[in-house]
Write a protein that holds these residues in place. Structure first.
Motif, PDB file in Angstrom:
ATOM      1  N   ALA A  24       0.817  -1.205   0.000  1.00 58.33           N
ATOM      2  CA  ALA A  24       0.000   0.000   0.000  1.00 58.33           C
ATOM      3  C   ALA A  24       0.854   1.259   0.000  1.00 58.33           C
ATOM      4  O   ALA A  24       0.434   2.294  -0.486  1.00 58.33           O
ATOM      5  CB  ALA A  24      -0.945  -0.006   1.197  1.00 58.33           C
ATOM      6  N   VAL A  25       2.074   1.180   0.555  1.00 56.35           N
ATOM      7  CA  VAL A  25       2.922   2.359   0.596  1.00 56.35           C
ATOM      8  C   VAL A  25       3.790   2.460  -0.657  1.00 56.35           C
ATOM      9  O   VAL A  25       4.431   3.462  -0.874  1.00 56.35           O
ATOM     10  CB  VAL A  25       3.802   2.380   1.867  1.00 56.35           C
ATOM     11  N   ALA A  26       3.813   1.422  -1.477  1.00 53.81           N
ATOM     12  CA  ALA A  26       4.601   1.466  -2.703  1.00 53.81           C
ATOM     13  C   ALA A  26       3.883   2.341  -3.721  1.00 53.81           C
ATOM     14  O   ALA A  26       2.703   2.197  -3.944  1.00 53.81           O
ATOM     15  CB  ALA A  26       4.796   0.062  -3.253  1.00 53.81           C
ATOM     16  N   LYS A  27       4.644   3.252  -4.309  1.00 51.13           N
ATOM     17  CA  LYS A  27       4.035   4.094  -5.337  1.00 51.13           C
ATOM     18  C   LYS A  27       4.756   3.838  -6.657  1.00 51.13           C
ATOM     19  O   LYS A  27       5.916   3.433  -6.674  1.00 51.13           O
ATOM     20  CB  LYS A  27       4.083   5.559  -4.954  1.00 51.13           C
ATOM     21  N   PRO A  28       4.092   4.090  -7.766  1.00 48.40           N
ATOM     22  CA  PRO A  28       4.723   3.872  -9.066  1.00 48.40           C
ATOM     23  C   PRO A  28       5.926   4.804  -9.252  1.00 48.40           C
ATOM     24  O   PRO A  28       5.933   5.930  -8.756  1.00 48.40           O
ATOM     25  CB  PRO A  28       3.628   4.221 -10.070  1.00 48.40           C
ATOM     26  N   SER A  29       6.913   4.330  -9.986  1.00 43.21           N
ATOM     27  CA  SER A  29       8.093   5.156 -10.265  1.00 43.21           C
ATOM     28  C   SER A  29       7.738   6.242 -11.285  1.00 43.21           C
ATOM     29  O   SER A  29       6.736   6.142 -11.999  1.00 43.21           O
ATOM     30  CB  SER A  29       9.233   4.290 -10.802  1.00 43.21           C
ATOM     31  N   ASN A  50       4.936  17.036  -9.561  1.00 40.37           N
ATOM     32  CA  ASN A  50       3.824  17.187  -8.627  1.00 40.37           C
ATOM     33  C   ASN A  50       3.155  15.842  -8.323  1.00 40.37           C
ATOM     34  O   ASN A  50       1.931  15.728  -8.340  1.00 40.37           O
ATOM     35  CB  ASN A  50       2.816  18.203  -9.183  1.00 40.37           C
ATOM     36  N   VAL A  51       3.967  14.816  -8.024  1.00 35.00           N
ATOM     37  CA  VAL A  51       3.444  13.479  -7.737  1.00 35.00           C
ATOM     38  C   VAL A  51       2.962  13.438  -6.292  1.00 35.00           C
ATOM     39  O   VAL A  51       3.681  13.800  -5.367  1.00 35.00           O
ATOM     40  CB  VAL A  51       4.536  12.404  -7.963  1.00 35.00           C
TER      41      VAL A  51
END
Length: 97
Positions: A24-29, A50-51
């Protein structure tokens, strides 16, 4: 014997919950965001800025030579889990600024 079976089930379920919580804490690169935005927009994306993420959606700005696009990409634990094997590749939804 019934107790042993219940403990094994609880252990497996707990392991799955912990694995999904970690995803859940992993975000796309930024490279992944750029590629998905390029597919949606159909233009070369020069940069991603602005991610931000709210655990269910990743919001970002895809910049092209023609201007910026506000994009949204589904994210979070279940999307990360589904995309691990390459089964699901959700496209970004982008609108011109």
């Amino acid at each position: 014997m019934k107790l042993h079976s219940n403990i094994r089930s609880i252990t497996l379920l707990s392991g799955l919950v912990l694995a999904l919580a970690g995803c859940a804490v992993a975000k796309p690169s930024n490279d992944d965001l750029r590629n998905r935005a390029q597919l949606t927009i159909g233009k070369n994306v020069t940069s991603v800025s602005n991610v931000r993420n709210d655990n269910t959606q990743t919001y970002f700005t895809a910049n092209t030579s023609a201007g910026g696009y506000n994009c949204v990409l589904p994210s979070g634990g279940m999307i990360a889990f589904a995309s691990m094997g390459g089964l699901v590749s959700m496209p970004a939804e982008c609108n011109k600024e």
